[in-house]
Design a protein around this motif. Structure first.
Motif, PDB file in Angstrom:
ATOM      1  N   UNK A 136       0.815  -1.214   0.000  1.00  0.00           N
ATOM      2  CA  UNK A 136       0.000   0.000   0.000  1.00  0.00           C
ATOM      3  C   UNK A 136       0.843   1.256   0.000  1.00  0.00           C
ATOM      4  N   UNK A 137       2.113   1.115  -0.093  1.00  0.00           N
ATOM      5  CA  UNK A 137       3.021   2.243   0.026  1.00  0.00           C
ATOM      6  C   UNK A 137       2.880   3.177  -1.192  1.00  0.00           C
ATOM      7  N   UNK A 138       2.510   4.444  -0.952  1.00  0.00           N
ATOM      8  CA  UNK A 138       2.339   5.385  -2.077  1.00  0.00           C
ATOM      9  C   UNK A 138       3.639   5.636  -2.852  1.00  0.00           C
ATOM     10  N   UNK A 139       4.778   5.519  -2.199  1.00  0.00           N
ATOM     11  CA  UNK A 139       6.041   5.748  -2.908  1.00  0.00           C
ATOM     12  C   UNK A 139       6.288   4.651  -3.946  1.00  0.00           C
ATOM     13  N   UNK A 140       5.832   3.438  -3.690  1.00  0.00           N
ATOM     14  CA  UNK A 140       5.964   2.353  -4.662  1.00  0.00           C
ATOM     15  C   UNK A 140       5.087   2.648  -5.875  1.00  0.00           C
ATOM     16  N   UNK A 141       3.877   3.113  -5.622  1.00  0.00           N
ATOM     17  CA  UNK A 141       2.955   3.457  -6.713  1.00  0.00           C
ATOM     18  C   UNK A 141       3.551   4.593  -7.548  1.00  0.00           C
ATOM     19  N   UNK A 142       4.078   5.611  -6.888  1.00  0.00           N
ATOM     20  CA  UNK A 142       4.688   6.733  -7.589  1.00  0.00           C
ATOM     21  C   UNK A 142       5.907   6.280  -8.390  1.00  0.00           C
ATOM     22  N   UNK A 143       6.714   5.424  -7.795  1.00  0.00           N
ATOM     23  CA  UNK A 143       7.898   4.917  -8.495  1.00  0.00           C
ATOM     24  C   UNK A 143       7.493   4.150  -9.753  1.00  0.00           C
ATOM     25  N   UNK A 144       6.464   3.303  -9.640  1.00  0.00           N
ATOM     26  CA  UNK A 144       5.991   2.556 -10.800  1.00  0.00           C
ATOM     27  C   UNK A 144       5.479   3.513 -11.891  1.00  0.00           C
ATOM     28  N   UNK A 145       4.752   4.521 -11.478  1.00  0.00           N
ATOM     29  CA  UNK A 145       4.230   5.502 -12.436  1.00  0.00           C
ATOM     30  C   UNK A 145       5.377   6.250 -13.121  1.00  0.00           C
ATOM     31  N   UNK A 146       6.399   6.645 -12.365  1.00  0.00           N
ATOM     32  CA  UNK A 146       7.535   7.354 -12.946  1.00  0.00           C
ATOM     33  C   UNK A 146       8.324   6.461 -13.900  1.00  0.00           C
ATOM     34  N   UNK A 147       8.475   5.201 -13.560  1.00  0.00           N
ATOM     35  CA  UNK A 147       9.168   4.270 -14.458  1.00  0.00           C
ATOM     36  C   UNK A 147       8.380   4.108 -15.757  1.00  0.00           C
ATOM     37  N   UNK A 148       7.056   3.948 -15.634  1.00  0.00           N
ATOM     38  CA  UNK A 148       6.213   3.814 -16.825  1.00  0.00           C
ATOM     39  C   UNK A 148       6.312   5.064 -17.684  1.00  0.00           C
ATOM     40  N   UNK A 149       6.312   6.231 -17.053  1.00  0.00           N
ATOM     41  CA  UNK A 149       6.409   7.491 -17.789  1.00  0.00           C
ATOM     42  C   UNK A 149       7.770   7.614 -18.482  1.00  0.00           C
ATOM     43  N   UNK A 150       8.832   7.233 -17.810  1.00  0.00           N
ATOM     44  CA  UNK A 150      10.171   7.301 -18.402  1.00  0.00           C
ATOM     45  C   UNK A 150      10.270   6.374 -19.614  1.00  0.00           C
ATOM     46  N   UNK A 151       9.727   5.172 -19.497  1.00  0.00           N
ATOM     47  CA  UNK A 151       9.747   4.234 -20.622  1.00  0.00           C
ATOM     48  C   UNK A 151       8.925   4.783 -21.779  1.00  0.00           C
ATOM     49  N   UNK A 152       7.784   5.361 -21.464  1.00  0.00           N
ATOM     50  CA  UNK A 152       6.924   5.935 -22.497  1.00  0.00           C
ATOM     51  C   UNK A 152       7.635   7.081 -23.219  1.00  0.00           C
ATOM     52  N   UNK A 153       8.268   7.952 -22.485  1.00  0.00           N
ATOM     53  CA  UNK A 153       9.005   9.069 -23.093  1.00  0.00           C
ATOM     54  C   UNK A 153      10.134   8.542 -23.974  1.00  0.00           C
ATOM     55  N   UNK A 154      10.848   7.526 -23.486  1.00  0.00           N
ATOM     56  CA  UNK A 154      11.929   6.929 -24.261  1.00  0.00           C
ATOM     57  C   UNK A 154      11.403   6.377 -25.590  1.00  0.00           C
ATOM     58  N   UNK A 155      10.278   5.687 -25.548  1.00  0.00           N
ATOM     59  CA  UNK A 155       9.690   5.121 -26.766  1.00  0.00           C
ATOM     60  C   UNK A 155       9.252   6.240 -27.721  1.00  0.00           C
ATOM     61  N   UNK A 156       8.595   7.280 -27.203  1.00  0.00           N
ATOM     62  CA  UNK A 156       8.148   8.394 -28.048  1.00  0.00           C
ATOM     63  C   UNK A 156       9.348   9.053 -28.724  1.00  0.00           C
TER      64      UNK A 156
END
Length: 151
Positions: A122-142
């Motif tokens: 339930x840790x919000x920092x884990x959720x945020x970290x996952x979101x930031x990783x997904x965003x970084x991968x998405x930016x890299x692909x774009x």
């Protein structure tokens, strides 16, 4: 095709206005209009300058020919076809990028749900970290898709 028609067709094929061509030749817009309507003929130095601007020979500009009209129309059609192709390629890139992004965020959402329900994270920092990783991968692909050089 006579001289006046050639100037008009070449100007249109290069998407230039009379004003833009006049600026390049250091003449008035009215001069271009008179040349295109056949009311006047430019000085020799202006004919030479136009041949350089339009990337054609002086002979091409001055000698009348029926084949020239066809070649100019073909050139215009080729440019329009290239513009359509470029537009289609951009559209396809946008669709690919969007689908990749959706897939990445869905994958990370599934990872989050598995972590949430099976491991009770339930840790919000884990959720945020996952979101930031997904965003970084998405930016890299774009960036890779939009700025990849063609061979």
């Amino acid at each position: 095709m006579n001289f006046a028609e050639k100037i008009f067709a070449l100007r249109k094929s290069r998407n230039l206005t009379q004003e833009q061509l006049a600026e390049q030749l250091n003449v008035s817009r009215q001069s271009i209009s008179k040349w295109e309507s056949g009311q006047a003929v430019p000085e020799l130095e202006k004919v030479v300058a136009m041949s350089q601007i339009f990337d054609v020979t002086i002979d091409y500009l001055l000698k009348p020919s029926e084949i020239d009209e066809l070649s100019v129309k073909t050139e215009i059609l080729e440019k329009q076809q290239q513009q359509l192709l470029n537009r289609e390629q951009k559209r396809n890139k946008l669709i690919r990028c969007s689908l990749y992004s959706l897939g990445i965020y869905l994958l990370f959402f599934v990872v989050y749900m598995i972590g949430h329900f099976y491991f009770e994270i339930w840790n919000p920092s884990v959720i945020l970290a996952e979101f930031l990783i997904a965003t970084a991968i998405t930016i890299f692909i774009w960036v890779n898709i939009w700025f990849k050089k063609k061979d």
